[in-house]
Design an enzyme around this catalytic site. Sequence first.
Site, PDB file in Angstrom:
ATOM      1  N   HIS A 112      65.307   5.418  62.901  1.00 16.56           N
ATOM      2  CA  HIS A 112      64.327   4.658  63.685  1.00 16.56           C
ATOM      3  C   HIS A 112      63.212   5.612  64.126  1.00 16.56           C
ATOM      4  O   HIS A 112      63.486   6.637  64.763  1.00 16.56           O
ATOM      5  CB  HIS A 112      65.013   4.052  64.921  1.00 16.56           C
ATOM      6  CG  HIS A 112      64.064   3.252  65.758  1.00 16.56           C
ATOM      7  ND1 HIS A 112      63.798   1.932  65.501  1.00 16.56           N
ATOM      8  CD2 HIS A 112      63.294   3.602  66.817  1.00 16.56           C
ATOM      9  CE1 HIS A 112      62.909   1.488  66.378  1.00 16.56           C
ATOM     10  NE2 HIS A 112      62.583   2.491  67.179  1.00 16.56           N
ATOM     11  N   ASP A 148      68.068  -2.244  67.939  1.00 22.25           N
ATOM     12  CA  ASP A 148      67.870  -0.796  68.135  1.00 22.25           C
ATOM     13  C   ASP A 148      68.497  -0.289  69.428  1.00 22.25           C
ATOM     14  O   ASP A 148      67.926   0.563  70.112  1.00 22.25           O
ATOM     15  CB  ASP A 148      66.364  -0.442  68.116  1.00 22.25           C
ATOM     16  CG  ASP A 148      65.670  -0.957  66.874  1.00 22.25           C
ATOM     17  OD1 ASP A 148      66.333  -1.028  65.824  1.00 22.25           O
ATOM     18  OD2 ASP A 148      64.468  -1.300  66.956  1.00 22.25           O
ATOM     19  N   CYS A 710      14.391  47.483  70.678  1.00 20.58           N
ATOM     20  CA  CYS A 710      15.157  47.906  71.856  1.00 20.58           C
ATOM     21  C   CYS A 710      15.529  49.372  71.815  1.00 20.58           C
ATOM     22  O   CYS A 710      15.746  49.984  72.850  1.00 20.58           O
ATOM     23  CB  CYS A 710      16.397  47.045  72.015  1.00 20.58           C
ATOM     24  SG  CYS A 710      17.546  47.229  70.670  1.00 20.58           S
TER      25      CYS A 710
HETATM   26  P1  NAP Z   1      13.820  38.770  79.308  1.00 22.67           P
HETATM   27  O1  NAP Z   1      12.577  38.334  79.934  1.00 22.67           O
HETATM   28  O2  NAP Z   1      14.849  39.371  80.162  1.00 22.67           O
HETATM   29  O3  NAP Z   1      14.397  37.523  78.529  1.00 22.67           O
HETATM   30  C1  NAP Z   1      15.581  37.579  77.770  1.00 22.67           C
HETATM   31  C2  NAP Z   1      16.188  36.206  77.710  1.00 22.67           C
HETATM   32  O4  NAP Z   1      16.637  35.853  79.003  1.00 22.67           O
HETATM   33  C3  NAP Z   1      15.189  35.130  77.310  1.00 22.67           C
HETATM   34  O5  NAP Z   1      15.847  34.187  76.503  1.00 22.67           O
HETATM   35  C4  NAP Z   1      14.808  34.538  78.648  1.00 22.67           C
HETATM   36  O6  NAP Z   1      14.286  33.236  78.590  1.00 22.67           O
HETATM   37  C5  NAP Z   1      16.129  34.574  79.375  1.00 22.67           C
HETATM   38  N1  NAP Z   1      16.053  34.445  80.823  1.00 22.67           N
HETATM   39  C6  NAP Z   1      15.000  34.653  81.646  1.00 22.67           C
HETATM   40  N2  NAP Z   1      15.357  34.394  82.918  1.00 22.67           N
HETATM   41  C7  NAP Z   1      16.638  34.008  82.914  1.00 22.67           C
HETATM   42  C8  NAP Z   1      17.575  33.605  83.906  1.00 22.67           C
HETATM   43  N3  NAP Z   1      17.261  33.552  85.178  1.00 22.67           N
HETATM   44  N4  NAP Z   1      18.811  33.273  83.527  1.00 22.67           N
HETATM   45  C9  NAP Z   1      19.173  33.326  82.232  1.00 22.67           C
HETATM   46  N5  NAP Z   1      18.335  33.688  81.256  1.00 22.67           N
HETATM   47  C10 NAP Z   1      17.094  34.037  81.584  1.00 22.67           C
HETATM   48  O7  NAP Z   1      13.539  39.814  78.155  1.00 22.67           O
HETATM   49  P2  NAP Z   1      12.502  39.674  76.999  1.00 22.67           P
HETATM   50  O8  NAP Z   1      11.183  39.987  77.543  1.00 22.67           O
HETATM   51  O9  NAP Z   1      12.690  38.410  76.262  1.00 22.67           O
HETATM   52  O10 NAP Z   1      13.020  40.817  76.026  1.00 22.67           O
HETATM   53  C11 NAP Z   1      12.596  42.114  76.149  1.00 22.67           C
HETATM   54  C12 NAP Z   1      13.653  42.962  76.810  1.00 22.67           C
HETATM   55  O11 NAP Z   1      14.860  42.898  76.081  1.00 22.67           O
HETATM   56  C13 NAP Z   1      13.260  44.406  76.790  1.00 22.67           C
HETATM   57  O12 NAP Z   1      13.502  44.979  78.020  1.00 22.67           O
HETATM   58  C14 NAP Z   1      14.178  45.025  75.744  1.00 22.67           C
HETATM   59  O13 NAP Z   1      14.455  46.370  75.961  1.00 22.67           O
HETATM   60  C15 NAP Z   1      15.391  44.196  75.870  1.00 22.67           C
HETATM   61  N6  NAP Z   1      16.181  44.240  74.661  1.00 22.67           N
HETATM   62  C16 NAP Z   1      17.278  44.995  74.725  1.00 22.67           C
HETATM   63  C17 NAP Z   1      18.045  45.138  73.601  1.00 22.67           C
HETATM   64  C18 NAP Z   1      19.260  46.003  73.659  1.00 22.67           C
HETATM   65  O14 NAP Z   1      19.924  46.095  72.653  1.00 22.67           O
HETATM   66  N7  NAP Z   1      19.570  46.621  74.783  1.00 22.67           N
HETATM   67  C19 NAP Z   1      17.721  44.457  72.429  1.00 22.67           C
HETATM   68  C20 NAP Z   1      16.570  43.680  72.408  1.00 22.67           C
HETATM   69  C21 NAP Z   1      15.796  43.578  73.561  1.00 22.67           C
HETATM   70  P3  NAP Z   1      12.751  32.942  78.254  1.00 22.67           P
HETATM   71  O15 NAP Z   1      12.790  32.542  76.851  1.00 22.67           O
HETATM   72  O16 NAP Z   1      12.325  31.866  79.156  1.00 22.67           O
HETATM   73  O17 NAP Z   1      12.012  34.210  78.498  1.00 22.67           O
END
Ligand code: NAP
Length: 919
Positions: A112, A148, A710
């Site tokens: 069953h 059953d 970066c």
């Molecule tokens: P960001 O202004 O910090 O933005 C990064 C991401 O975070 C974007 O998608 C952004 O949205 C978002 N975001 C902003 N405010 C937020 C919040 N309050 N909460 C959650 N997410 C938020 O940086 P970015 O100007 O795009 O990128 C440049 C920076 O990234 C540089 O400092 C660079 O050195 C760093 N970076 C680091 C690496 C590494 O490997 N360490 C690699 C690449 C880049 P929006 O689209 O609205 O801006």
Amino acid sequence: MTSCEKLRVAIIGQSSFAGEVYKLLRKDGHTVVGVFTVPDQGAREDPVATTAAADGVPVFKFKSWRKKGVALPEVLEQYKSVNAELNVLPFCSQFIPMEVINAPRHQSICYHPSLLPRHRGASSINWTLMCGDKKAGFSIFWADDGLDTGPILLQKECSVDPDETVDTLYNKFMYPEGIKSMAEAVNMVSAGTAPRVPQTEEGATYDPFLNKKELVRLDTERPAEDIHNFIRGLDSSPGAWIMMDGKETKLYGSKRFSGSKPTGTEVAIEGCDRPGVICSHGLVITGSDGKMVSVARLSVEGKFVQAAKYGQVEETRERLELTAEETAVAEDLRKTWADILKIDVSDETDFFVAGAGSMDVVRLLEEVKMKSGVELQNEDVFMASKFDDFVQTVVFVARGGSLKPEFTYDAIKMHVNNMDISFPHQIFINNEFTESSTGRQITSINPADESPICDVARSSPSDVDRAVRAAHEAFTEGEWGKMNARDRGALMFKLADLMDQHKEELATIESIDSGAVYTLALKTHVGMSIDTWRYFAGWCDKIQGKTIPINNARPNRNLTITKREPIGVCGLVTPWNYPLMMLSWKMAACLAAGNTVVIKPAQVSPLTALKFAELAVRAGFPPGVINVVPGSGGECGQAIADHPLVRKLGFTGSTEIGKVIMKSCAESNLKKASLELGGKSPLVIFADCDMDKAVRMGMSSVFFNKGENCIAAGRLFIEESIYDEYLRRIVEEIGKMTIGDPLDRSTQHGPQNHLAHLEKLLEYVDIGVKEGARLVVGGKRVDRPGLYMEPTVLADVEDHMFIAKEESFGPIMVVSKFAEGDVEGVILPPLYSAVTWRVWSVVPMTRVRPGLWRVYARCEPAPCTSRIGSTPAPASSTPTTRRTWPPPSVASNSPDSERTSGEEALNEYLKTKTITFEY
Ligand code: NAP
């Protein structure tokens, strides 16, 4: 098997289930003295009859065993003639008189399909699912008068998956385990060990036989969970039905559906004031509680159709002309059908009209697989139930065709870079592209000429919530969570292959959306993304724990093991400099570990993330595993960081936003956070360097990807004696750079990503000059349309200056001089603590200087808010673009950093569970 006397057994029952029990009993040495089954239906004989007759065992086919409650004497007489010691009743649909039940020495045992006393009655397996039971199973009991209620001999149970159907439950457990257990029960009887445990009335139910049409009509005025259970409890036989658009419609393939109401074509459901919606998920029905279920397949007035395609002009596949070899396969299939249906099969024969049941479908699929290598699903038989259609389906698949419904979305189509490209521009949730709940959009701009590319849906917090819930469901209940690690890896490899096939298209989209030079995008943005997916795909089935020696709890012993498990829903927030690569570095590791994901790409460059989502569907990723919510950081990124169902957040971006995010992660639900932040890496060039190499390295370290890098060299330190020559050579090299259209194959320097960024770079140069740095070359916007910045050199930079400490993230070389031989001075505080070193680079020298090792030994990542030592090479946690230094042990020493490559990256998305067994 226990040693026991062999029994003379009568089998009373039907179906291939009874046939398999028959075979097993004979294998165990028992004698089947007679098989009692139902009469042939048309020309179709029950399988147990065929099997027994082939062995010369007497077969009896009684229409009925009794009349008006009284056993038919002639039937009784025939039954008694076999002189059985035990009646075995596997799947018996007839009422068997008590004279027969009690006649043999050991009486009768009956299978069953429910855990008695629950679900007594003939439709027990259906009721198990319709009632939403979490456990199913079967009972073998001492047969009674058909109600059953007899004592239990043996019971076995299994768990019920939320989307289980009658077919899946039957195939995975009831059939294989039921057959074995029937044989086990007979052996227990013969060994004298079979118990007789009386059934209690506690928890007992007697559920109606679902043999009347009205009983299987779906009541849509019920909560969605009940609707789902009702449909799956009748799937595939006899099938729940509704009146839809005035037509009787059976429903198959029900799933609970989360998220907001999908857009699609509304259909009227009789007796329900909430219309159904036909969309890419199928038919979505809303229950009385406002929750939804999706139904994958319909049988509308007897004709099967994919629910997603209901109402569309039927796409007819072009009829295939069969080759001689295929014609032979078709004839073989005809024989298979004839064997199963026990009738002559014409092109017009319908499998189900001819009486096939769900076990026949299983057998057909197995035989097709064995004979032609073609793997079909149950639903493929429903969709091609006529013989001729079935042959066409098998041949179509054998020739490499796919039966999956085509995936469509509202695509932006362009002809650019000498090719046609198409990509989505909407939010991606549950494998569907949809508008945002607010209808708001953000215009994507091509930085090469500042022209608009398209409007992209702007996700609101409620869209993020929808995406997170979809990811949560995919993780906890979807196929993804149940998938073998190796299959997960296979999916990721498939996705990488698809990205490879679309690499020119992806690189073109990346170029127009982010200003990346096309040739670089092809090799780096896209090429390295593909490498990353392949690398992590290989990791899926290599994630394992340890065995750990601990003190034994004497007299017992202990075994302690660790398991590496996915965390759950992960949020990813990425920047705009390498949109697809940043996505890939994080997401490949995240998915390899088995998590599901919601990603917010940078609002200024979201298009490759959306194209990637399209390819993920085409690769076969189940719904909800990957979700993409384009939008602004402050709104949509923040909503991810705040969401309580998100268990981990991976972020790449600025240090400033990183701090905000870390706080949100802590305050919301203490979610694990890993941050790849801004930084400023030094490049130290010594006087005894190979000058050509040093210049090449300086140029690429600063101007690669227009400085939006970066791991760019944020500062160059040049030994005094070669300082002027080095600058002269750099200016010379800059003069040779081709600045222009990023799609032009000869271009080396393209436009900056977006206007606000370009303006910040110009301001950065102004600040540097005001503080006393010497502008050697560049510093201005290029005089041409588009967001171009001249490659710039600022020299004589001193430690106290803003540009010595702050990252530009653009094509600006920031150069300082250091005194001859002052190796230590280059890294001494306060400079050391003022900047966030990311990667140390030293130009290869003709010899290793004494004391240089001391420099590297001291080169611990400073009070570090940045990732140190992660790398563009998928397999390594060491910086490979910077050739030699630093050694990995030094490089990966940051307390709050994230590794985005290698095994270390995988660990970011796993948790360790420790389990101790005491034995
Ligand atoms: P960001 O202004 O910090 O933005 C990064 C991401 O975070 C974007 O998608 C952004 O949205 C978002 N975001 C902003 N405010 C937020 C919040 N309050 N909460 C959650 N997410 C938020 O940086 P970015 O100007 O795009 O990128 C440049 C920076 O990234 C540089 O400092 C660079 O050195 C760093 N970076 C680091 C690496 C590494 O490997 N360490 C690699 C690449 C880049 P929006 O689209 O609205 O801006």
